[in-house]
Structure formats: C-alpha cells, structure tokens
Design a protein around this motif. Structure first.
Motif, PDB file in Angstrom:
ATOM      1  N   ALA A 177       0.809  -1.173  -0.018  1.00  0.00           N
ATOM      2  CA  ALA A 177       0.023   0.019   0.026  1.00  0.00           C
ATOM      3  C   ALA A 177       0.800   1.247  -0.180  1.00  0.00           C
ATOM      4  O   ALA A 177       2.133   1.244   0.169  1.00  0.00           O
ATOM      5  CB  ALA A 177      -1.028  -0.030   1.164  1.00  0.00           C
ATOM      6  N   SER A 178       0.201   2.451  -0.326  1.00  0.00           N
ATOM      7  CA  SER A 178       0.754   3.575  -0.400  1.00  0.00           C
ATOM      8  C   SER A 178      -0.031   4.584   0.871  1.00  0.00           C
ATOM      9  O   SER A 178      -1.065   4.445   1.046  1.00  0.00           O
ATOM     10  CB  SER A 178       0.889   4.253  -1.484  1.00  0.00           C
ATOM     11  N   VAL A 179       0.949   5.614   1.318  1.00  0.00           N
ATOM     12  CA  VAL A 179       0.081   6.660   2.363  1.00  0.00           C
ATOM     13  C   VAL A 179       0.595   7.732   1.874  1.00  0.00           C
ATOM     14  O   VAL A 179       1.723   8.309   1.468  1.00  0.00           O
ATOM     15  CB  VAL A 179       0.831   6.106   3.884  1.00  0.00           C
ATOM     16  N   LEU A 180      -0.389   8.668   1.983  1.00  0.00           N
ATOM     17  CA  LEU A 180      -0.422  10.158   2.010  1.00  0.00           C
ATOM     18  C   LEU A 180      -0.505  10.921   3.391  1.00  0.00           C
ATOM     19  O   LEU A 180      -1.119  10.160   4.173  1.00  0.00           O
ATOM     20  CB  LEU A 180      -1.273  10.951   1.097  1.00  0.00           C
ATOM     21  N   ILE A 181       0.372  11.871   3.516  1.00  0.00           N
ATOM     22  CA  ILE A 181       0.208  12.493   4.945  1.00  0.00           C
ATOM     23  C   ILE A 181      -0.282  14.002   4.606  1.00  0.00           C
ATOM     24  O   ILE A 181       0.340  14.670   3.804  1.00  0.00           O
ATOM     25  CB  ILE A 181       1.658  12.487   5.381  1.00  0.00           C
ATOM     26  N   ALA A 182      -1.213  14.485   5.687  1.00  0.00           N
ATOM     27  CA  ALA A 182      -1.674  15.724   5.754  1.00  0.00           C
ATOM     28  C   ALA A 182      -0.956  16.420   6.727  1.00  0.00           C
ATOM     29  O   ALA A 182      -0.844  15.902   7.897  1.00  0.00           O
ATOM     30  CB  ALA A 182      -2.852  15.828   5.949  1.00  0.00           C
ATOM     31  N   GLU A 183      -0.027  17.591   6.561  1.00  0.00           N
ATOM     32  CA  GLU A 183       0.361  18.138   7.505  1.00  0.00           C
ATOM     33  C   GLU A 183      -0.124  19.495   7.825  1.00  0.00           C
ATOM     34  O   GLU A 183      -0.612  20.056   6.845  1.00  0.00           O
ATOM     35  CB  GLU A 183       1.930  18.471   7.028  1.00  0.00           C
ATOM     36  N   ASP A 184      -0.238  19.871   9.074  1.00  0.00           N
ATOM     37  CA  ASP A 184      -0.944  21.096   9.306  1.00  0.00           C
ATOM     38  C   ASP A 184      -0.117  22.416   9.071  1.00  0.00           C
ATOM     39  O   ASP A 184       1.205  22.440   9.120  1.00  0.00           O
ATOM     40  CB  ASP A 184      -1.115  21.164  11.034  1.00  0.00           C
ATOM     41  N   ASP A 185      -0.744  23.160   8.013  1.00  0.00           N
ATOM     42  CA  ASP A 185      -0.004  24.488   7.560  1.00  0.00           C
ATOM     43  C   ASP A 185       0.780  25.235   8.646  1.00  0.00           C
ATOM     44  O   ASP A 185       1.697  25.677   8.626  1.00  0.00           O
ATOM     45  CB  ASP A 185      -0.495  25.099   6.653  1.00  0.00           C
ATOM     46  N   THR A 222       1.645  24.345  11.947  1.00  0.00           N
ATOM     47  CA  THR A 222       2.469  23.861  12.996  1.00  0.00           C
ATOM     48  C   THR A 222       3.351  22.765  11.964  1.00  0.00           C
ATOM     49  O   THR A 222       4.463  22.444  12.817  1.00  0.00           O
ATOM     50  CB  THR A 222       1.711  22.974  13.829  1.00  0.00           C
ATOM     51  N   GLY A 223       3.086  22.261  11.051  1.00  0.00           N
ATOM     52  CA  GLY A 223       3.955  21.217  10.265  1.00  0.00           C
ATOM     53  C   GLY A 223       3.826  19.752  10.852  1.00  0.00           C
ATOM     54  O   GLY A 223       4.517  19.082  10.499  1.00  0.00           O
ATOM     55  N   LYS A 224       2.891  19.880  11.991  1.00  0.00           N
ATOM     56  CA  LYS A 224       2.840  18.691  12.548  1.00  0.00           C
ATOM     57  C   LYS A 224       1.617  17.481  11.598  1.00  0.00           C
ATOM     58  O   LYS A 224       0.860  18.240  10.834  1.00  0.00           O
ATOM     59  CB  LYS A 224       2.004  18.633  13.850  1.00  0.00           C
ATOM     60  N   THR A 225       1.754  16.425  11.652  1.00  0.00           N
ATOM     61  CA  THR A 225       0.933  15.330  11.243  1.00  0.00           C
ATOM     62  C   THR A 225      -0.467  15.917  11.457  1.00  0.00           C
ATOM     63  O   THR A 225      -0.953  15.394  12.778  1.00  0.00           O
ATOM     64  CB  THR A 225       1.290  14.082  11.341  1.00  0.00           C
ATOM     65  N   ALA A 226      -1.613  16.129  10.504  1.00  0.00           N
ATOM     66  CA  ALA A 226      -2.933  16.205  10.842  1.00  0.00           C
ATOM     67  C   ALA A 226      -3.716  15.161  10.482  1.00  0.00           C
ATOM     68  O   ALA A 226      -4.771  14.636  11.057  1.00  0.00           O
ATOM     69  CB  ALA A 226      -3.190  17.345   9.982  1.00  0.00           C
ATOM     70  N   GLY A 227      -3.304  14.045   9.676  1.00  0.00           N
ATOM     71  CA  GLY A 227      -4.062  13.054   9.019  1.00  0.00           C
ATOM     72  C   GLY A 227      -3.250  12.261   7.922  1.00  0.00           C
ATOM     73  O   GLY A 227      -1.871  12.364   7.667  1.00  0.00           O
ATOM     74  N   THR A 246      -7.678  18.871  14.325  1.00  0.00           N
ATOM     75  CA  THR A 246      -7.350  19.470  13.079  1.00  0.00           C
ATOM     76  C   THR A 246      -8.681  19.405  12.015  1.00  0.00           C
ATOM     77  O   THR A 246      -8.519  19.717  10.566  1.00  0.00           O
ATOM     78  CB  THR A 246      -6.219  19.008  12.290  1.00  0.00           C
ATOM     79  N   ARG A 247      -9.688  18.672  12.509  1.00  0.00           N
ATOM     80  CA  ARG A 247     -10.972  18.590  11.537  1.00  0.00           C
ATOM     81  C   ARG A 247     -11.437  19.987  11.202  1.00  0.00           C
ATOM     82  O   ARG A 247     -11.459  20.810  11.859  1.00  0.00           O
ATOM     83  CB  ARG A 247     -11.875  17.527  11.990  1.00  0.00           C
ATOM     84  N   GLY A 248     -11.979  19.867   9.949  1.00  0.00           N
ATOM     85  CA  GLY A 248     -12.731  21.104   9.510  1.00  0.00           C
ATOM     86  C   GLY A 248     -11.701  22.144   8.880  1.00  0.00           C
ATOM     87  O   GLY A 248     -12.022  23.219   8.673  1.00  0.00           O
ATOM     88  N   CYS A 249     -10.366  21.653   8.885  1.00  0.00           N
ATOM     89  CA  CYS A 249      -9.411  22.445   8.026  1.00  0.00           C
ATOM     90  C   CYS A 249      -8.970  22.490   6.695  1.00  0.00           C
ATOM     91  O   CYS A 249      -8.185  23.017   6.014  1.00  0.00           O
ATOM     92  CB  CYS A 249      -8.047  22.427   9.014  1.00  0.00           C
ATOM     93  N   GLY A 250      -9.680  21.173   6.292  1.00  0.00           N
ATOM     94  CA  GLY A 250      -9.666  20.989   4.816  1.00  0.00           C
ATOM     95  C   GLY A 250      -8.592  19.814   4.675  1.00  0.00           C
ATOM     96  O   GLY A 250      -8.509  19.466   3.365  1.00  0.00           O
ATOM     97  N   HIS A 251      -8.064  19.185   5.551  1.00  0.00           N
ATOM     98  CA  HIS A 251      -7.102  18.109   5.523  1.00  0.00           C
ATOM     99  C   HIS A 251      -7.836  16.887   4.857  1.00  0.00           C
ATOM    100  O   HIS A 251      -6.971  16.345   3.902  1.00  0.00           O
ATOM    101  CB  HIS A 251      -6.576  17.650   6.756  1.00  0.00           C
ATOM    102  N   GLY A 252      -8.972  16.324   5.160  1.00  0.00           N
ATOM    103  CA  GLY A 252      -9.695  15.222   4.687  1.00  0.00           C
ATOM    104  C   GLY A 252      -9.814  15.411   3.136  1.00  0.00           C
ATOM    105  O   GLY A 252      -9.700  14.743   2.433  1.00  0.00           O
ATOM    106  N   LYS A 253     -10.319  16.671   2.611  1.00  0.00           N
ATOM    107  CA  LYS A 253     -10.635  17.101   1.400  1.00  0.00           C
ATOM    108  C   LYS A 253      -9.232  17.206   0.613  1.00  0.00           C
ATOM    109  O   LYS A 253      -9.697  16.677  -0.339  1.00  0.00           O
ATOM    110  CB  LYS A 253     -11.481  18.427   1.268  1.00  0.00           C
ATOM    111  N   ALA A 254      -8.444  17.613   1.168  1.00  0.00           N
ATOM    112  CA  ALA A 254      -7.084  17.591   0.359  1.00  0.00           C
ATOM    113  C   ALA A 254      -6.582  16.259   0.070  1.00  0.00           C
ATOM    114  O   ALA A 254      -6.246  15.990  -0.970  1.00  0.00           O
ATOM    115  CB  ALA A 254      -6.074  18.540   1.176  1.00  0.00           C
ATOM    116  N   LEU A 255      -6.796  15.298   1.304  1.00  0.00           N
ATOM    117  CA  LEU A 255      -6.140  13.948   0.840  1.00  0.00           C
ATOM    118  C   LEU A 255      -6.786  13.459  -0.192  1.00  0.00           C
ATOM    119  O   LEU A 255      -6.414  12.569  -1.027  1.00  0.00           O
ATOM    120  CB  LEU A 255      -6.477  13.218   2.216  1.00  0.00           C
ATOM    121  N   LEU A 256      -8.349  13.336  -0.210  1.00  0.00           N
ATOM    122  CA  LEU A 256      -8.927  12.798  -1.224  1.00  0.00           C
ATOM    123  C   LEU A 256      -8.944  13.386  -2.405  1.00  0.00           C
ATOM    124  O   LEU A 256      -8.866  12.469  -3.281  1.00  0.00           O
ATOM    125  CB  LEU A 256     -10.660  13.022  -0.760  1.00  0.00           C
TER     126      LEU A 256
END
Length: 167
Positions: free
Chosen positions: A48-56, A58-63, A91-101
C-alpha cells in the motif's frame, strides 16, 4: 500540505491507525506493529501507499490516507481503494480530509483509474455527509464480506491443490 509518506512517518502512521481504530470502536482489532507497517509500506514489494496531511500552521501530522490499487473485471481497468482516511480531531474542519481525497483523485486521473472506492461505517454520519458532499455515491446494495480466524482456516483446509498461490 499533502505529501507521500516516508519510512520516518511510521510511528505517526501507527499512532493514527490506533486512533482511528479507537474512534471506530475497534481498538482491540488494530494489532499491526510498526515493523509490519514498515515492511508493508516500504519493503521490497509494498502492499500500500500512504499520503500524509501536515498542518500548515504547525507542520505536525494532521492525518493520513492509506490506499492501494485494485482491478475491476467489469471495466478492465485499475482503480484505487482507500483503506484508511483519518484526520486528527483537533485538525478537523481545516480541509485536510478534502485535500487528501483530492490528492487521491488526482492519482486516479494521472493513472487512468476509473474507480476510487472505500467503505464507511453505517453509523458514521459525519463521514457519510462529508463524502456525499464531495459527490461520492454510497452503494447500499453491496455488502462487505469477511472471513477471518477459524472460518478462514476451515475454508483454507478444504482447498484443492493449486499450481500457483498468491504471494
């Protein structure tokens, strides 16, 4: 920011898998170890492969999103199966899920994949609403089938000799 995971992300991926399992009321089922994930994601034959969402901010992993290719006999084309999508609650509601999809949809487009599929628990109304808002259609006529444990072993014991087995 969305980026491909690296081997250094294994501890965060492992932690988020456990967080997701707890959210889905199945923490005891999340048994994968960091070493298993390392081999599965970055070994000789990645599963499998993984994409990481980082919080703009803080730079921390958001999802993260963990996916793998699949194949449709009906369309004769490959597709993408999303196994896990998880965004940390703070970090929900910041667009990370939509960006990952969106990043996964772009992978589909770039590779000529005609289908992008995943499952969602029937009680997870926030996720269902989110997916529907993006245009996803829930296929209520299909059911997931799963063999595990004793029933899987019992069925395997009945298998005839096969010249080639999956690896």
């Amino acid at each position: 920011m969305i980026r491909a995971a690296t081997v250094n992300d294994i501890p965060e991926i492992h932690a988020m898998i456990r967080e997701l399992a707890a959210y889905e009321k199945a923490a005891e089922q999340a048994r994968a170890t960091e070493e298993q994930l390392r081999r599965a994601l970055f070994g000789e034959h990645p599963a499998a492969s993984v994409l990481i969402a980082e919080d703009d901010g803080t730079g921390k992993t958001a999802g993260f999103a963990l996916w793998f290719p699949r194949f449709s006999t009906w369309t004769g084309t490959r597709g993408l199966h999303l196994e896990d999508l998880y965004v940390r609650p703070h970090t929900r509601g910041c667009g990370h899920g939509k960006a990952l999809l969106a990043a996964l949809a772009a992978i589909c487009r770039e590779n000529g994949f005609e289908r992008f599929e995943w499952t969602v628990l029937d009680w997870n109304e926030p996720a269902i609403g989110f997916y529907e808002s993006l245009g996803a259609r829930l296929l209520t006529e299909w059911r997931v089938c799963r063999l595990t444990g004793g029933p899987l072993e019992e069925l395997a014991a009945r298998a005839p000799a096969v010249a080639h087995r999956a690896r």
